[in-house]
Design an enzyme around this catalytic site. Structure first.
Site, PDB file in Angstrom:
ATOM      1  CE  LYS A  68      -3.972  -2.099   2.252  1.00 24.37           C
ATOM      2  NZ  LYS A  68      -4.872  -2.270   3.359  1.00 24.37           N
ATOM      3  CB  ALA A 134      -4.003  -1.232   9.829  1.00 25.31           C
ATOM      4  CE1 TYR A 220     -10.263  -9.349   5.552  1.00 32.32           C
ATOM      5  CE2 TYR A 220     -10.794 -12.105   5.296  1.00 32.32           C
ATOM      6  CZ  TYR A 220     -10.160 -10.782   5.077  1.00 32.32           C
ATOM      7  OH  TYR A 220      -9.772 -10.921   3.603  1.00 32.32           O
TER       8      TYR A 220
HETATM    9  P1  ATR Z   1      -0.020  -2.338   9.519  1.00 34.59           P
HETATM   10  O1  ATR Z   1       0.203  -1.785   8.434  1.00 34.59           O
HETATM   11  O2  ATR Z   1      -0.712  -3.712   9.329  1.00 34.59           O
HETATM   12  O3  ATR Z   1      -0.668  -1.198  10.620  1.00 34.59           O
HETATM   13  P2  ATR Z   1       2.581  -2.125  10.750  1.00 34.59           P
HETATM   14  O4  ATR Z   1       2.647  -0.624  10.080  1.00 34.59           O
HETATM   15  O5  ATR Z   1       3.796  -2.921  10.740  1.00 34.59           O
HETATM   16  O6  ATR Z   1       1.305  -2.780  10.111  1.00 34.59           O
HETATM   17  O7  ATR Z   1       1.982  -1.793  12.300  1.00 34.59           O
HETATM   18  C1  ATR Z   1       1.642  -2.742  13.090  1.00 34.59           C
HETATM   19  C2  ATR Z   1       0.938  -2.191  14.447  1.00 34.59           C
HETATM   20  O8  ATR Z   1       0.751  -3.356  15.117  1.00 34.59           O
HETATM   21  C3  ATR Z   1       1.933  -1.478  15.088  1.00 34.59           C
HETATM   22  O9  ATR Z   1       1.101  -0.304  15.824  1.00 34.59           O
HETATM   23  C4  ATR Z   1       2.614  -2.214  16.138  1.00 34.59           C
HETATM   24  O10 ATR Z   1       3.122  -1.741  17.300  1.00 34.59           O
HETATM   25  P3  ATR Z   1       4.718  -1.072  17.403  1.00 34.59           P
HETATM   26  O11 ATR Z   1       4.485   0.168  16.468  1.00 34.59           O
HETATM   27  O12 ATR Z   1       5.059  -0.673  18.714  1.00 34.59           O
HETATM   28  O13 ATR Z   1       5.393  -2.094  16.461  1.00 34.59           O
HETATM   29  C5  ATR Z   1       1.460  -3.326  16.503  1.00 34.59           C
HETATM   30  N1  ATR Z   1       1.943  -4.505  17.125  1.00 34.59           N
HETATM   31  C6  ATR Z   1       2.507  -5.587  16.673  1.00 34.59           C
HETATM   32  N2  ATR Z   1       2.801  -6.382  17.234  1.00 34.59           N
HETATM   33  C7  ATR Z   1       2.334  -6.105  18.650  1.00 34.59           C
HETATM   34  C8  ATR Z   1       2.353  -6.853  19.975  1.00 34.59           C
HETATM   35  N3  ATR Z   1       2.594  -8.103  20.076  1.00 34.59           N
HETATM   36  N4  ATR Z   1       1.687  -5.938  20.900  1.00 34.59           N
HETATM   37  C9  ATR Z   1       1.259  -4.734  20.651  1.00 34.59           C
HETATM   38  N5  ATR Z   1       1.260  -4.217  19.427  1.00 34.59           N
HETATM   39  C10 ATR Z   1       1.773  -4.839  18.329  1.00 34.59           C
END
Ligand code: ATR
Length: 277
Positions: A68, A134, A220
């Site tokens: 994206k 997201a 989902y």
């Molecule tokens: P997307 O495009 O799906 O949003 P991303 O940009 O990689 O993917 O963002 C993932 C989100 O999930 C982030 O907010 C991440 O938190 P961090 O910014 O601290 O990395 C969050 N996330 C991923 N794994 C997590 C976990 N185990 N606990 C809490 N938050 C998590």
């Protein structure tokens, strides 16, 4: 015979994409003649694959994880909502041959919440979990609905604060860490972290969800996600996953491409019946 207009979704992985089925159902319902396929395109091949697709006459693309942000850079020009969201999920060839980038994820979520589920956003306290791509895609459309306040909570606190500052012109928004959620309550909690499908959950305090509050997971699955379970365990009046949003963002893309708005309720019902939830 006139050849069919061609559309596709690019992503990686793409094997389980429901988009070809959704667009085929929209096309049948609206009497549009088109072809829509799913193609596995890794990030490093995106530009070449998109160039080839459009050079060969393709009319429009959907782009999903991890493409994206690349699609945002690829578009010749973008709608305002795509500009703000930093991500593009829909590319459309214009009459002059240029390529427009749009982001229909946010409006897809809003339509699913408000139209399909009757959930009001105006004057409500809303919490988004996560500050990644997201999350960024849905903040603008949520603020447009004038919630009382919008809080972004994230594991990495600085990202939540930065994101909230980016949108501060549009409404009452702030960023914080999960620890800062103690003793606070929200009427709508949206999970935009990438945790759900791995079965994990961010650490959420008790009593975070207000009485009669709702939960919505952008993800989902054929099974209820971990966050949908959390909502049910916390007495949510509704605890929903993102299947409706998926169909609604597709309907908006279909409208951009074909200038015809498909009805979504039968498509959502069919996909729901197929997963047996
Ligand atoms: P997307 O495009 O799906 O949003 P991303 O940009 O990689 O993917 O963002 C993932 C989100 O999930 C982030 O907010 C991440 O938190 P961090 O910014 O601290 O990395 C969050 N996330 C991923 N794994 C997590 C976990 N185990 N606990 C809490 N938050 C998590």
């Amino acid at each position: 015979m006139r050849s069919q207009d061609r559309y596709a979704v690019f992503g990686d992985p793409i094997g389980h994409s429901k988009s070809p089925k959704i667009h085929q159902l929209f096309a049948e319902q609206t009497g549009q003649s088109l072809q829509y396929t799913a193609e596995r395109v890794p990030a490093e091949q995106f530009t070449t694959a998109a160039d080839t697709f459009f050079t060969q006459g393709g009319k429009g693309l959907n782009c999903t994880i991890p493409l994206k942000e690349l699609a945002w850079g690829y578009a010749h020009h973008k709608t305002q909502r795509a500009q703000l969201s930093g991500a593009v999920n829909t590319l459309a060839v214009q009459d002059d041959g240029s390529i427009l980038g749009d982001n229909t994820d946010g409006i897809g979520l809003i339509t699913d919440l408000m139209v399909n589920h009757g959930i009001t956003l105006k004057d409500r306290s809303i919490l988004i979990l996560g500050a990644g791509g997201a999350s960024r895609g849905i903040i603008g459309p949520i603020l447009e609905q004038s919630p009382q306040r919008l809080v972004i909570a994230n594991r990495t606190v600085e990202k939540a604060v930065e994101l909230s500052q980016l949108f501060s012109q549009l409404g009452e928004i702030s960023g914080c860490g999960f620890d800062d959620l103690a003793n606070r309550q929200f009427e709508l909690i949206i999970n935009a972290t990438s945790t759900s499908l791995t079965g994990e959950l961010p650490p959420l305090p008790e009593n975070l969800l207000a009485r009669d509050g709702c939960c919505y997971d952008l993800a989902y699955s054929n099974q209820p996600t971990a966050f949908v379970h959390w909502g049910l365990a916390n007495n949510a009046s509704k605890s929903l996953d993102g299947l409706g949003m998926l169909v609604e963002q597709a309907a908006e893309a279909f409208y951009i491409w074909r200038k015809v708005r498909p009805r979504t309720e039968t498509v959502i019902a069919l996909l729901n019946s197929q997963r047996g939830l």
